[in-house]
Design a protein around this motif. Structure first.
Motif, PDB file in Angstrom:
ATOM      1  N   ARG A   1       0.827  -1.215   0.000  1.00  0.00           N
ATOM      2  CA  ARG A   1       0.000   0.000   0.000  1.00  0.00           C
ATOM      3  C   ARG A   1       0.861   1.265   0.000  1.00  0.00           C
ATOM      4  N   ARG A   2       1.968   1.219   0.705  1.00  0.00           N
ATOM      5  CA  ARG A   2       2.864   2.388   0.724  1.00  0.00           C
ATOM      6  C   ARG A   2       3.358   2.709  -0.679  1.00  0.00           C
ATOM      7  N   ASP A   3       3.749   1.671  -1.409  1.00  0.00           N
ATOM      8  CA  ASP A   3       4.213   1.873  -2.780  1.00  0.00           C
ATOM      9  C   ASP A   3       3.076   2.363  -3.666  1.00  0.00           C
ATOM     10  N   PHE A   4       1.871   1.817  -3.454  1.00  0.00           N
ATOM     11  CA  PHE A   4       0.698   2.240  -4.219  1.00  0.00           C
ATOM     12  C   PHE A   4       0.447   3.740  -4.059  1.00  0.00           C
ATOM     13  N   VAL A   5       0.426   4.215  -2.819  1.00  0.00           N
ATOM     14  CA  VAL A   5       0.188   5.645  -2.562  1.00  0.00           C
ATOM     15  C   VAL A   5       1.280   6.489  -3.204  1.00  0.00           C
ATOM     16  N   ARG A   6       2.524   6.043  -3.081  1.00  0.00           N
ATOM     17  CA  ARG A   6       3.651   6.791  -3.653  1.00  0.00           C
ATOM     18  C   ARG A   6       3.533   6.893  -5.172  1.00  0.00           C
ATOM     19  N   GLN A   7       3.258   5.781  -5.828  1.00  0.00           N
ATOM     20  CA  GLN A   7       3.167   5.772  -7.288  1.00  0.00           C
ATOM     21  C   GLN A   7       1.968   6.583  -7.776  1.00  0.00           C
ATOM     22  N   LEU A   8       0.835   6.454  -7.082  1.00  0.00           N
ATOM     23  CA  LEU A   8      -0.366   7.169  -7.517  1.00  0.00           C
ATOM     24  C   LEU A   8      -0.172   8.678  -7.359  1.00  0.00           C
ATOM     25  N   ASP A   9       0.451   9.113  -6.259  1.00  0.00           N
ATOM     26  CA  ASP A   9       0.707  10.538  -6.058  1.00  0.00           C
ATOM     27  C   ASP A   9       1.648  11.081  -7.134  1.00  0.00           C
ATOM     28  N   THR A  10       2.659  10.291  -7.486  1.00  0.00           N
ATOM     29  CA  THR A  10       3.594  10.712  -8.536  1.00  0.00           C
ATOM     30  C   THR A  10       2.886  10.876  -9.870  1.00  0.00           C
ATOM     31  N   LEU A  11       2.048   9.905 -10.220  1.00  0.00           N
ATOM     32  CA  LEU A  11       1.331   9.971 -11.488  1.00  0.00           C
ATOM     33  C   LEU A  11       0.292  11.089 -11.485  1.00  0.00           C
ATOM     34  N   PHE A  12      -0.289  11.378 -10.318  1.00  0.00           N
ATOM     35  CA  PHE A  12      -1.232  12.489 -10.249  1.00  0.00           C
ATOM     36  C   PHE A  12      -0.528  13.817 -10.545  1.00  0.00           C
ATOM     37  N   SER A  13       0.657  13.997  -9.979  1.00  0.00           N
ATOM     38  CA  SER A  13       1.423  15.215 -10.240  1.00  0.00           C
ATOM     39  C   SER A  13       1.777  15.332 -11.720  1.00  0.00           C
ATOM     40  N   GLN A  14       2.152  14.217 -12.333  1.00  0.00           N
ATOM     41  CA  GLN A  14       2.457  14.233 -13.769  1.00  0.00           C
ATOM     42  C   GLN A  14       1.209  14.527 -14.584  1.00  0.00           C
ATOM     43  N   ASN A  15       0.086  13.963 -14.164  1.00  0.00           N
ATOM     44  CA  ASN A  15      -1.171  14.193 -14.868  1.00  0.00           C
ATOM     45  C   ASN A  15      -1.567  15.665 -14.830  1.00  0.00           C
ATOM     46  N   GLN A  16      -1.284  16.338 -13.718  1.00  0.00           N
ATOM     47  CA  GLN A  16      -1.600  17.752 -13.610  1.00  0.00           C
ATOM     48  C   GLN A  16      -0.780  18.587 -14.584  1.00  0.00           C
ATOM     49  N   ARG A  17       0.423  18.099 -14.920  1.00  0.00           N
ATOM     50  CA  ARG A  17       1.299  18.852 -15.831  1.00  0.00           C
ATOM     51  C   ARG A  17       1.038  18.521 -17.293  1.00  0.00           C
ATOM     52  N   ASN A  18       0.823  17.235 -17.610  1.00  0.00           N
ATOM     53  CA  ASN A  18       0.759  16.846 -19.022  1.00  0.00           C
ATOM     54  C   ASN A  18      -0.601  16.319 -19.462  1.00  0.00           C
ATOM     55  N   ASP A  19      -1.533  16.145 -18.522  1.00  0.00           N
ATOM     56  CA  ASP A  19      -2.908  15.736 -18.833  1.00  0.00           C
ATOM     57  C   ASP A  19      -2.979  14.373 -19.520  1.00  0.00           C
ATOM     58  N   LEU A  20      -1.997  13.511 -19.296  1.00  0.00           N
ATOM     59  CA  LEU A  20      -2.069  12.159 -19.834  1.00  0.00           C
ATOM     60  C   LEU A  20      -3.002  11.331 -18.953  1.00  0.00           C
ATOM     61  N   PRO A  21      -3.847  10.493 -19.544  1.00  0.00           N
ATOM     62  CA  PRO A  21      -4.831   9.739 -18.743  1.00  0.00           C
ATOM     63  C   PRO A  21      -4.156   8.701 -17.854  1.00  0.00           C
ATOM     64  N   VAL A  22      -4.696   8.533 -16.658  1.00  0.00           N
ATOM     65  CA  VAL A  22      -4.255   7.498 -15.725  1.00  0.00           C
ATOM     66  C   VAL A  22      -5.505   6.892 -15.094  1.00  0.00           C
ATOM     67  N   SER A  23      -5.603   5.572 -15.128  1.00  0.00           N
ATOM     68  CA  SER A  23      -6.774   4.892 -14.573  1.00  0.00           C
ATOM     69  C   SER A  23      -6.374   3.983 -13.422  1.00  0.00           C
ATOM     70  N   LEU A  24      -7.376   3.642 -12.616  1.00  0.00           N
ATOM     71  CA  LEU A  24      -7.169   2.809 -11.438  1.00  0.00           C
ATOM     72  C   LEU A  24      -8.207   1.701 -11.412  1.00  0.00           C
ATOM     73  N   ILE A  25      -7.750   0.495 -11.131  1.00  0.00           N
ATOM     74  CA  ILE A  25      -8.639  -0.653 -10.927  1.00  0.00           C
ATOM     75  C   ILE A  25      -8.411  -1.170  -9.514  1.00  0.00           C
ATOM     76  N   LEU A  26      -9.493  -1.328  -8.745  1.00  0.00           N
ATOM     77  CA  LEU A  26      -9.442  -1.981  -7.439  1.00  0.00           C
ATOM     78  C   LEU A  26     -10.127  -3.341  -7.542  1.00  0.00           C
ATOM     79  N   LEU A  27      -9.544  -4.340  -6.920  1.00  0.00           N
ATOM     80  CA  LEU A  27     -10.067  -5.703  -7.003  1.00  0.00           C
ATOM     81  C   LEU A  27     -10.127  -6.315  -5.613  1.00  0.00           C
ATOM     82  N   ASP A  28     -11.184  -7.082  -5.362  1.00  0.00           N
ATOM     83  CA  ASP A  28     -11.382  -7.721  -4.058  1.00  0.00           C
ATOM     84  C   ASP A  28     -11.707  -9.192  -4.277  1.00  0.00           C
ATOM     85  N   ILE A  29     -10.967 -10.085  -3.601  1.00  0.00           N
ATOM     86  CA  ILE A  29     -11.231 -11.518  -3.753  1.00  0.00           C
ATOM     87  C   ILE A  29     -11.701 -12.137  -2.435  1.00  0.00           C
TER      88      ILE A  29
END
Length: 211
Positions: free
Chosen positions: A62-90
């Motif tokens: 989860r720590r890595d997930f939060v770190r990666q998602l925050d990084t991609l959000f910052s990039q998305n704010q600059r370049n507007d490239l799409p980023v999607s998220l899938i959550l899965l529960d088993i």
């Protein structure tokens, strides 16, 4: 099991220490300090990497997930490239087959994610029975197609020590970054809302099946 790198200096540093004069001794100590600095640097790197990995599935945690998602959000704010998220529960599958199968199922599902996703996609175990997939450069309709692919791939898979291939269903929630999002938590919240709807639909479907 992986172990951290040793920080013990090489034995040859101490082998002939009594025969060294002052200048040689100073040079030997400096070289030893440099070697220890290198070893400590490698250990810090090792510890940093392993702090971001889930021990059971070898996916990001989860720590890595939060770190990666925050990084991609910052990039998305600059370049507007799409980023999607899938959550899965088993968890429904775990509940059906009991705790004895839990670790084997979680490991197998981690393998399923690795084998099904593209190299650029990132997968994580973010809670006990919950997984997340971050899809860079992917709009929400593309993420929905990936989610369907994951459902199909997970529908039949071989669990370690199982006598036969096992069928199960995965609850899924999909969303993507939006222009109005103020932070990465917004997409996580929407994906969880979609995941809750999927869980409820599967629970309702299960209740209506004959016993």
């Amino acid at each position: 099991m992986s172990q951290s790198p040793s920080t013990t200096p090489s034995a040859h540093w101490l082998a002939d220490i009594d025969s060294l004069d002052r200048e040689d001794l100073i040079e030997r100590v400096r070289a030893m300090a440099a070697e220890l600095d290198l070893l400590h640097g490698r250990e810090r790197l090792w510890l940093g990497r392993h702090a971001l990995i889930d021990d059971l599935t070898r996916l990001g945690n989860r720590r890595d997930f939060v770190r990666q998602l925050d990084t991609l959000f910052s990039q998305n704010q600059r370049n507007d490239l799409p980023v999607s998220l899938i959550l899965l529960d088993i968890v429904q599958y775990i509940n059906h087959h009991g705790p004895s199968a839990e670790d084997r199922v979680l490991r197998a599902f981690g393998d399923c994610l690795r084998e099904t996703l593209r190299g650029m996609d990132m997968s994580f175990r973010i809670a006990e029975h919950e997984f997340a997939v971050i899809l860079p450069d992917t709009p929400v309709n593309g993420a929905s197609a990936v989610a369907d692919k994951l459902r199909l791939a997970a529908a039949y898979f071989l669990v370690e020590d199982a006598e036969a291939t096992t069928r199960f269903d995965v609850s899924v929630g999909v969303d993507a970054f939006r222009v109005e999002d103020e932070d990465a938590d917004a997409v996580v919240q929407r994906a969880y809302e979609a995941l809750d709807e999927s869980r409820a639909a599967q629970a309702d479907w299960g209740d209506r099946q004959p016993g």
